[in-house]
Design an enzyme around this catalytic site. Structure first.
Site, PDB file in Angstrom:
ATOM      1  CD1 TRP A 129      -0.895   2.350   2.269  1.00  0.00           C
ATOM      2  CD2 TRP A 129      -2.832   1.739   1.345  1.00  0.00           C
ATOM      3  NE1 TRP A 129      -1.783   3.397   2.433  1.00  0.00           N
ATOM      4  CE2 TRP A 129      -2.982   3.044   1.875  1.00  0.00           C
ATOM      5  CE3 TRP A 129      -3.928   1.146   0.720  1.00  0.00           C
ATOM      6  CZ2 TRP A 129      -4.172   3.755   1.796  1.00  0.00           C
ATOM      7  CZ3 TRP A 129      -5.111   1.852   0.647  1.00  0.00           C
ATOM      8  CH2 TRP A 129      -5.221   3.142   1.178  1.00  0.00           C
ATOM      9  CG  ASP A 132      -0.453  11.224   2.930  1.00  0.00           C
ATOM     10  OD1 ASP A 132      -1.429  10.671   2.398  1.00  0.00           O
ATOM     11  OD2 ASP A 132      -0.515  11.792   4.035  1.00  0.00           O
ATOM     12  CG  PHE A 188       1.248   9.043  10.515  1.00  0.00           C
ATOM     13  CD1 PHE A 188       1.379   7.660  10.458  1.00  0.00           C
ATOM     14  CD2 PHE A 188       0.031   9.548  10.957  1.00  0.00           C
ATOM     15  CE1 PHE A 188       0.342   6.814  10.811  1.00  0.00           C
ATOM     16  CE2 PHE A 188      -1.014   8.717  11.301  1.00  0.00           C
ATOM     17  CZ  PHE A 188      -0.865   7.348  11.227  1.00  0.00           C
ATOM     18  CD  GLU A 302      -5.323  13.736   7.027  1.00  0.00           C
ATOM     19  OE1 GLU A 302      -5.180  12.800   7.831  1.00  0.00           O
ATOM     20  OE2 GLU A 302      -5.761  13.583   5.873  1.00  0.00           O
TER      21      GLU A 302
END
Length: 548
Positions: A129, A132, A188, A302
């Site tokens: 997967w 961003d 992240f 975000e």
């Protein structure tokens, strides 16, 4: 030779061949190959898997390890562990552990980039997967594309920073993952800079450090961290003083993530734009380690961006652009501490694109963006893609300065003209396009002139590529008014790949991305529609794969 002896001999040979021992939910492997091949099944529930070398836990992830027939195989590069013993423990059905094996090739490597549903001119990861884009930076002739990556499954989890590099923004080489989950959480989104002035003190022997600013997302909070690389992003060392920002107490929110860092020349300091709760916060630092809160702009969610662009190329007339993951933006002024909006929100993009980021450190002041395409690829062991790199510009319009987005000039090398026609009826245009309807990848440029119709467009097997309603000023469901308010024309540059479609309207005034789909009962292929429309221009281009 009796049956019992045969079984014993086979077991001994198998052990020597694979260098594997299995006991109570764990295996030990003497690493002598480049890859581990790991079977995945979505019939299984995720369970914790831990990799351990030299008596230390190197990595813990959750994996759907196949105990029976796998849906697909993923791989882990273990070439850095050759000669060492790797222990893998698994809290699920241990039957799948015996299926893990070493090899110098991963399953499917011989067909890599040739698979039936592999995008041919967009970046996709080899396995797993992606979401961003992260850390987009140009350094020493290389464009770096870091990205959110789950290498263990084609669904979201186990966030790493994947890594690829390119010499031209078009042809990509995928490298091993750059950042791995740790005790602070998953890796992240974030950004990267080159610390030419050694403000953080990580430079060595004249080599400036590439510094990644990222969010570590734990179960209780999200904190901001940094890591540095002295080998052009191939390996990173995480700062021992992490986290550098822990702002949950300020906002009483777990949503504090996605740091965008850049050097503010006028103030001689670093700026971090950080999404916190309901918008974007500004922090300043002189060393990338100690950060001071400055201001906050509400209304974004975000993946923050903040950059300066000239209007119509005039460097003496500029505005700052602030946007978030959705692609809506504000225009305003920025003094290094406070962003002051002057207009917005505006919209320049729509569809499957999300969380776009722009490159830092580029030559000639270019502002190039890459966005995540929320697009799946049927029957493939991967999910998500990167959309075409686009160059952003501010141009004056009848409504004031607006953001435009067009494919980078480097992309032109992929497209070869097939034919061009002008002033066609829709019927004739449909006839000419008929032979291209089943192309795996294609580019089409067209201009449609409306006459008796108030709406018109172009379909592909029933899917709207262009759906323009002149009466309601809607284009593919979004409000759109051409710069000439009395214009009866609409132009589009359409990029069709195996699983995606991107449409750039009126030289980048509006940009759409979408999954490629079709009505299975529709046989019409390409189909212009609209009452008495004229196809003023129609161009068709062949597409070269970026993987060739």
């Amino acid at each position: 030779m009796n049956l019992k002896f045969k079984k014993a001999l086979f077991g001994t040979i198998l052990f020597l061949f694979t260098c594997v021992s299995v006991f109570a939910g764990e295996i030990k492997l003497k690493i002598n190959k480049k890859y581990l091949n790991i079977p995945i099944s979505h019939k299984e529930e995720r369970q914790k898997m831990t990799f351990q070398t030299d008596g230390k836990d190197d990595l813990s992830v959750v994996v759907r390890l196949a105990s029976d027939e796998p849906d697909y195989w993923i791989f882990k590069d273990v070439s850095n562990l050759k000669g060492k013993t790797l222990k893998i423990s698994y809290e699920g059905n241990e039957a799948g552990l015996s299926k893990i094996y070493q090899d110098d090739y991963f399953v499917g490597q011989d067909q890599m980039y040739k698979e039936s549903n592999r995008p041919q001119f967009h970046f996709t990861t080899q396995r797993g997967w992606i979401n961003d884009p992260n850390g987009l930076i140009f350094h020493e002739g290389e464009y770096h594309l870091f990205y959110q990556h789950n290498p263990y499954e084609k669904e979201w989890e186990n966030m790493h920073w994947g890594h690829a590099v390119s010499k031209d923004l078009i042809h990509w080489e995928e490298l091993p993952d750059a950042l791995y989950p740790d005790q602070l959480g998953g890796m992240f989104s974030g950004s990267a800079v080159i610390d030419y002035q050694n403000t953080a003190g990580f430079n060595k022997n004249g080599t400036p450090a590439m510094i990644a600013a990222y969010t570590a997302a734990g179960p209780e909070k999200q904190v901001q961290c940094i890591a540095y690389s002295l080998d052009n992003g191939r390996t990173f060392t995480k700062y021992q003083g992490n986290p550098v920002i822990d702002s949950k107490a300020r906002w009483n929110s777990q949503d504090t993530r996605d740091p965008k860092v850049f050097w503010y020349e006028k103030g001689n300091h670093w700026v971090m734009v950080l999404n916190e709760r309901d918008g974007h916060s500004i922090y300043n630092s002189t060393d990338l380690k100690d950060w001071e809160y400055q201001s906050h702009t509400t209304g974004f969610w975000e993946c923050p961006e903040l950059f300066e662009l000239p209007i119509d190329g005039n460097k003496n007339n500029t505005l700052w652009v602030m946007y978030g993951a959705s692609g809506t933006y504000m225009l305003g002024d920025f003094d290094g501490k406070i962003f002051t909006p002057k207009s917005g929100k505006h919209q320049y993009t729509s569809g499957s694109i999300y969380a776009a980021q722009t490159y830092t450190n580029m030559d000639n002041g270019r502002r190039v963006q890459i966005g995540w395409g929320r697009i799946s690829h049927p029957e493939m062991p991967l999910n998500g893609m990167m959309l075409l790199p686009t160059e952003l510009s501010l141009r004056n319009t009848k409504s004031g300065p607006r953001l435009f987005s067009e494919p980078v000039s480097e992309a032109e090398q992929l497209f070869s003209p097939v034919n061009q026609w002008g002033n066609l009826t829709s019927e004739k245009a449909n006839e000419l396009l008929g032979e291209f309807s089943n192309a795996g990848s294609l580019r089409i440029k067209t201009t449609i002139k409306l006459s008796h119709a108030t709406n018109a467009g172009l379909n592909l097997f029933g899917q709207h590529l262009i759906d323009y309603d002149l009466n309601f000023n809607q284009l593919n469901g979004e409000f759109y008014s051409p710069n000439d308010p009395t214009s009866m024309e609409i132009s589009a540059d359409i990029y069709i790949d195996k699983t995606s479609i991107e449409v750039f309207v009126d030289n980048g005034a509006l940009y759409f991305s979408m999954s490629r789909s079709a009505d299975k009962n529709n046989q019409e292929g390409f189909h212009f529609w609209g009452n008495n429309i004229t196809v003023k221009n129609l161009e068709v281009f062949d597409v070269q794969s970026i993987w060739e």
